[in-house]
Every structure is written in C-alpha cells, then in structure tokens.
Design a protein around this motif. Structure first.
Motif, short mmCIF file in Angstrom:
data_model
loop_
_atom_site.label_atom_id
_atom_site.label_comp_id
_atom_site.label_asym_id
_atom_site.label_seq_id
_atom_site.Cartn_x
_atom_site.Cartn_y
_atom_site.Cartn_z
N GLY A 121 0.81 -1.21 0.00
CA GLY A 121 0.00 0.00 0.00
C GLY A 121 0.84 1.26 0.00
N ARG A 122 0.62 2.14 -0.98
CA ARG A 122 1.29 3.43 -0.97
C ARG A 122 0.60 4.36 0.02
N THR B 147 -3.26 4.85 -0.40
CA THR B 147 -4.01 3.62 -0.07
C THR B 147 -4.04 3.43 1.44
N THR B 148 -2.88 3.60 2.08
CA THR B 148 -2.81 3.43 3.53
C THR B 148 -3.73 4.41 4.23
N ARG C 153 -7.49 3.23 3.39
CA ARG C 153 -7.93 1.92 3.87
C ARG C 153 -7.65 1.67 5.34
#
Lengths: 381, 298
Positions: free
Chosen positions: B210-211, B214-215, B218
């Motif tokens: 996860g970049r 995304t982190t 999510r």
C-alpha cells in the motif's frame, strides 16, 4: 513428538542447501550500518541502556548472505540490532551506509511497498477494522489481483494456517495464536520471495509456541520461501533454522548451522548466549587442562562422580563443591564451584534421581568428568 | 497490633474502613452523592423547567406567563417559514464549520501524532490549547476588528484588489470566526485518535504494497473516524447553540439569536420552545455519533 524428528529434518534441509549449486542468494547485506539520531535514537538508547545524546549505532557494519529457500534465524539479545536489520530488509528503515540486495537487485532505497518481501510483525499488526478475510486479502486487493483469484488465494492461505471458517471474524475476537496465524496467512498469500518474521511467537505461551515452531517450519518447507526469523530465544533458533546468525551490539558474532554454532561457538559471547556459558579461562584452564586459552564445556557433557574417581586418558576432570542445585523436572542443574577457581554448570537427566536426592547434593564434594573432545576452544570477543 | 491498641481513633477508623470495604454500594453512594445531586437538581431540573415552559404561553396583553398546556409554540415554529429557514441555515453553518475544522485539523493532528519530535509535539499541543485560555468574548471581538471595513483583513487584501467578507449580512465572516473558535476541539480528539493507531499497522500496509494514499484511505481514515465524529460533536453542537458570535459579526439570524431575542421581548415560553430545536438536533446527532463509535474515542 518430534524434537528428534525436527533436528533430522533440519539437517537434511541443510545438506540439501549445501548441495544445491550454485546456491542463489535471497538477501545480501554489504557493510550495512544504521545510526539513530533524535527521538528514535533516544528511544533506542533507552531500550538498550546505551548513552543518550549522541547518535546510537544500532547496526554496525554487517555483511550477511542468506540463501534462497533457507530458514535463516537472526538470534541475539534485545538491542543487538537484529530487528533493525530485519526492518532494513523490509524497507522500514534506510541504512545509514551500505547496500541491501534482494535476489541480486539493489533495493537499498526502494520503499517497502515495492519490495518483494512480506513481514509478520511482532504485534501481528492486523487491521482491527477489517475481517480476517479482508486482512488476508489486503495485499492482493492493493495489488489489484482480480476478485475471483483473490478469493481463492485467501481461502488457500487460511486453509494452510488452519483457519478456515474464521473468514468473517474480526481480529479482536481471535486468540493470540489465531491472530498469529492470520498474520502469517496475510503475508504468505502474496507469495513473497522472502518472508520476514519479527519474533512472531514472542507473545504466545510456551505450549503454543512449541506447536507453532513445528508448524512454521512445516509451512516453510511446504512453500519453499526464504524465511528470515528474528528471535532472542536460542532454543527456538536452534530447532527451526537451517542456519543462524548470532547478533551482539550491532555486529554479527557468528553465522552457521545450529550444530556449528552450538558445538563450535566462535566467540565467548556466542558460547554464553547459545547455551549456558560454561567458560574455563586463565589459571583454571592451566590447572584443569594443562594448556592456555579459553574453553567452554556444555553442561550436558559433564557428569558428576565421586571425588576419588580416576578418569580415563581421553577425559578431563576437576574437583569442586556443589554450590547450588536447581531441580528442573526432567533434569537437575548443579552449579559447581571448582577448587581450581571459577564455576561450571552441570545438567544431569533425572534418570533415577529423585528430587530429594538431587537437592540433598548441595554442599557435597564432587569430581566433574568430561571427554576432552567436548572442550570447545572459544575465540576472544 | 500493640500500636493499634494504643490508638483507639486509629482503630475505629480502621473498623470504618473495613466496614466500607465490605459494602461497595455505600462507597459508591458516598463517591457520587455530590455530583449526582448537582446533576439532578441543577442540570436536569433546569432542563425540565425549560421543557415545561416550552408548552406554556404568554398572555399578549398582560405579558404574564400562562401556565396551561398548549402546543402553540411548536405549531408556530413548525409552520412559520422564518424558523425553518433559520434552523436550516444554522444546521448548514454547523455542518460547514465542522467540515472545515476537520479538513484543517487533520494535517495538524497527523503531524503532531505521527511526525513531530516529542519536543515539537509539546509546543504544538500548547499552541493548540492556548486560545482556549483566552475569553471567548475577547476572541469574537478581535475578529470584529479583523473583519471590519478598515480592519486587518481588508488592509492585507487591498494590495491584491480584494476585499474581505466584512461584517454585513453575509455569513462568510461568521464561518471564519466559528472555524477559528472551535478548531482546537477538533484537533485534540483527532490527535488522540491518530496517536492511538499503532505504527506497525501503517508499516503493515506499506509492507503489503500500500502506498501513502491507499494506507490513508484503507487504514488510517477508517480507524480515525470515531475520533473525527467525537471532534465533530463539539464543533457541531457549539456552532448550533452559539448566539454571541452571530450577533457580533453578522446581521443574519441564527437560532441562538432568535432565542436571545425572545428573551428580550420577553416571551420566555416561546424562547424555551425554540431552545428545544437545537437540543433535538444535537440529541439526534449524538445518537448517530454513538453508532459510529465516537464515544469509545473520547
């Protein structure tokens, strides 16, 4: 079952790795150092008892080669740099100097999300707001693996760690051992080429830990991925690893197979950390063995005899007084103060001895006898 | 033992302590008597009076309060379009202020919780809390000075050929003032919420590919939602009930002003009925917030 079973599989794998030629390298560290400054440095300093203020050297010039497909342990006390080394391989820390290569490719400055490794964290680091299934699927979801394949791989991964049926649970409703398995499945489902495990069994109780050791080893052999396993538990490192590195103060003291490290400790530190430090030094060595240098004798190699016992030509012996008796159930540990100076620890299986007999031995004069071949010379360091 | 015999007071205290130890309910009663008394008499008592008042009326000729039940106040509030407009406007303002506070507070809270050194963190915490030590009135008046025609804002903007919102019948100035006033109440819960997320979760996300974005989407955001809702309880309800700031920086009406005006008429029963409106809105808001786990985050 299977302490014996284990050692035999371990040595078999070991031969397999040695005979595989040329062995491909999974990980290579080239002169890697890591200094921590500022807040991180203060935290590390507090954890290791080092002097605060200056930058703390957590890892101090490490060269290491880890072969493809092996179960490799990094063993050492807390603050020895083993976890920092693991975190540099994962990409969470950037080395201060040196290079890190994964399968021949320099990844020193590559961020964690672009490295083909996955980590099982010490605290498992499961996402509390996601179900077990979503946790395991996370890596696949992020990498945009199609839904159908994702579901299949998640199912397989959960089956491998024997957690089928737990898909819809939340991590908060799982036991420690189950969380550990989810963390393992979440990492393995991505089929990394290297799996990093940071003291993954540290939070489990002894019984569960021994079960998981066997299971982890079995899984590693099944999937054939390189496992790099950080632990401070020497018994764990010895039973599970194909090879291990012993860390101390940011340096590697010795790399070798469990048998190597146990039977031929390269340094005084290794002798003490892997097993009990039964060191013969200085004058004691001259009196007992008639030579100079430093030796270690493993406690289980020594037997207790009457003071008058005369030993054979291939044996060494020393007289002393039993200073302390520790009854351990299957064994008893005797701490013997030698007449020649120093102490040796002797463990004896309680084959016929009762606890009463064992404990009453305190204060008795004895002669310690062991085969000369079990005198292991130890380097200084 | 001999020493206790020598001191009878110590002995009786000990007996009392032993007796209390065995009677947990008595201990609890002693602990809570004063605060519960305060809560029931002063807080619930006045709330009950407010509620009763809302169903009374005012005799238009004598100006006396008629203590007979009538729903007329609520009929008036629900049918007169003025009150509907003002209620909607107030809720819209509360939502706008809450969203703005959230957007501004998040980066600050994130920096404090996850990036700053412990020293910077302490300084920032002081900086965030400091405005709460100054009187609310002083701050509101200061904003009058900033926003007024020959105020600092217009002076700063004039070289660019721009003008600030001013103090007239627009709500932009009020929106700025509210956002300023309630921002700390959003930063602090957010900061606590972000600090509570273990660093290993963020590392795990990165480890799994996860970049940053995304982190955030999510992992960080879903975990910080309860703290965000907790902060919004403050920003929302404080905006909803306030009457001083609106009366100082705008000529536009909000619920608080209207209630205050009816105190002045005086039509206390109607003011009470009008007060029920923000009360109901906040209760509904709190119920929603509870569902979203905000109370675990406080």
């Amino acid at each position: 079952m299977t302490i014996e079973g284990h050692t035999s599989t371990a040595s078999r794998t070991d031969e397999a790795i040695h005979s595989r030629a040329p062995a491909e390298l999974a990980v290579r560290l080239d002169g890697v150092t890591k200094h921590f400054g500022g807040d991180a440095g203060r935290r590390v300093a507090a954890a290791t008892g080092a002097a605060a203020g200056e930058a703390v050297v957590a890892v101090d010039g490490i060269d290491l080669e880890i072969r493809d497909g092996e179960f490799f342990s990094m063993l050492g006390p807390s603050g020895s740099g083993k976890t920092t080394t693991l975190r540099m391989i994962a990409g969470f820390e950037r080395p201060t100097t040196g290079r890190i290569l994964l399968h021949g490719q320099d990844v020193t400055t590559v961020p964690p999300f672009e490295r083909d490794v996955n980590t099982v964290f010490q605290d498992y680091a499961l996402f509390p707001h996601m179900t077990v299934e979503d946790n395991v699927a996370y890596g696949l979801m992020v990498r945009k693996v199609p839904k159908a394949e994702r579901a299949m791989r998640v199912r397989d991964a959960l089956a491998m760690v024997r957690l089928d049926g737990y898909e819809r649970r939340r991590p908060g409703h799982l036991s420690g051992g189950q969380r550990q398995r989810v963390a393992l499945a979440r990492a393995l489902v991505n089929r990394p080429r290297v799996l990093l495990l940071d003291e993954p069994l540290g939070a489990l109780d002894l019984k569960l830990r021994e079960e998981m050791q066997i299971e982890l080893k079995a899984i590693q052999q099944e999937v054939g991925i390189t496992f790099i396993y950080v632990t401070h538990d020497q018994q764990e490192a010895l039973t599970m690893s194909d090879r291990l590195a012993v860390f101390n103060r940011g340096r590697i003291e010795q790399v070798g197979t469990p048998a190597d490290v146990y039977e031929r400790p390269a340094t005084r530190f290794v002798a003490g950390f892997v097993g009990t430090s039964n060191l013969l030094t200085g004058d004691t060595v001259r009196t007992v063995l008639g030579t100079g240098g430093t030796f270690t004798v493993r406690p289980e190699k020594i037997r207790l005899a009457d003071p008058g016992f005369s030993h054979g030509p291939d044996e060494a012996s020393a007289t002393g007084t039993i200073r302390e008796v520790v009854y351990l159930g299957p064994d008893t540990r005797y701490i013997v103060a030698l007449d020649a100076g120093g102490e040796l620890v002797v463990t004896q299986q309680n084959l016929e001895t009762s606890s009463m007999e064992a404990l009453s031995a305190k204060g008795r004069l004895v002669r310690l006898v062991w085969k000369r071949q079990h005198n292991l010379p130890v380097g200084e360091g | 033992m001999t020493s206790t015999d020598a001191r009878p007071t110590g002995n009786s205290m000990r007996r009392l302590a032993g007796w209390l130890d065995r009677h947990a309910r008595v201990r609890l009663a002693m602990l809570l008597a004063a605060p519960m008394g305060w809560l029931v008499v002063a807080y619930l008592g006045s709330l009950t009076l407010l509620f009763l008042n809302a169903f009374w009326s005012r005799d238009p000729f004598t100006g006396q309060v008629v203590r007979e039940f009538t729903p007329n106040n609520f009929v008036e509030i629900l049918t007169n379009p003025l009150y509907r407009t003002v209620t909607l406007r107030t809720v819209a303002m509360a939502v706008a202020v809450t969203l703005t506070c959230a957007v501004i507070a998040f980066p600050i809270a994130y920096y404090m919780a996850r990036v700053a050194s412990s020293r910077t963190k302490g300084l920032l915490a002081v900086a965030v809390v400091m405005p709460l030590w100054a009187s609310y009135l002083v701050k509101a008046y200061t904003w009058r000075l900033i926003l007024s025609n020959d105020g600092v804002l217009n002076w700063l903007l004039s070289p660019l050929g721009l003008r600030g919102p001013g103090l007239g019948d627009n709500v932009i100035g009020l929106w700025l003032v509210f956002t300023y006033l309630w921002l700390p109440y959003m930063i602090l819960p957010l900061y606590a919420g972000l600090e509570r997320i273990p660093g290993s979760l963020l590392e795990a996300s990165a480890d799994l590919g996860g970049r940053g974005l995304t982190t955030f989407r999510r992992v960080i955001f879903p975990l910080v939602v309860p703290a965000l809702v907790a902060g919004s309880i403050f920003t929302f309800s404080l905006t909803l009930g306030d009457y001083i700031a609106p009366s100082l920086v705008t000529t536009t009406q909000f619920i608080g002003n209207l209630i205050f005006l009816n105190f002045g008429v005086p039509d206390l029963p109607f003011a009470a009925a009008l007060s029920i409106v923000p009360l109901v809105i906040v209760v509904v808001y709190l119920l929603v917030a509870r569902r979203m786990g905000a109370f675990q985050a406080l």
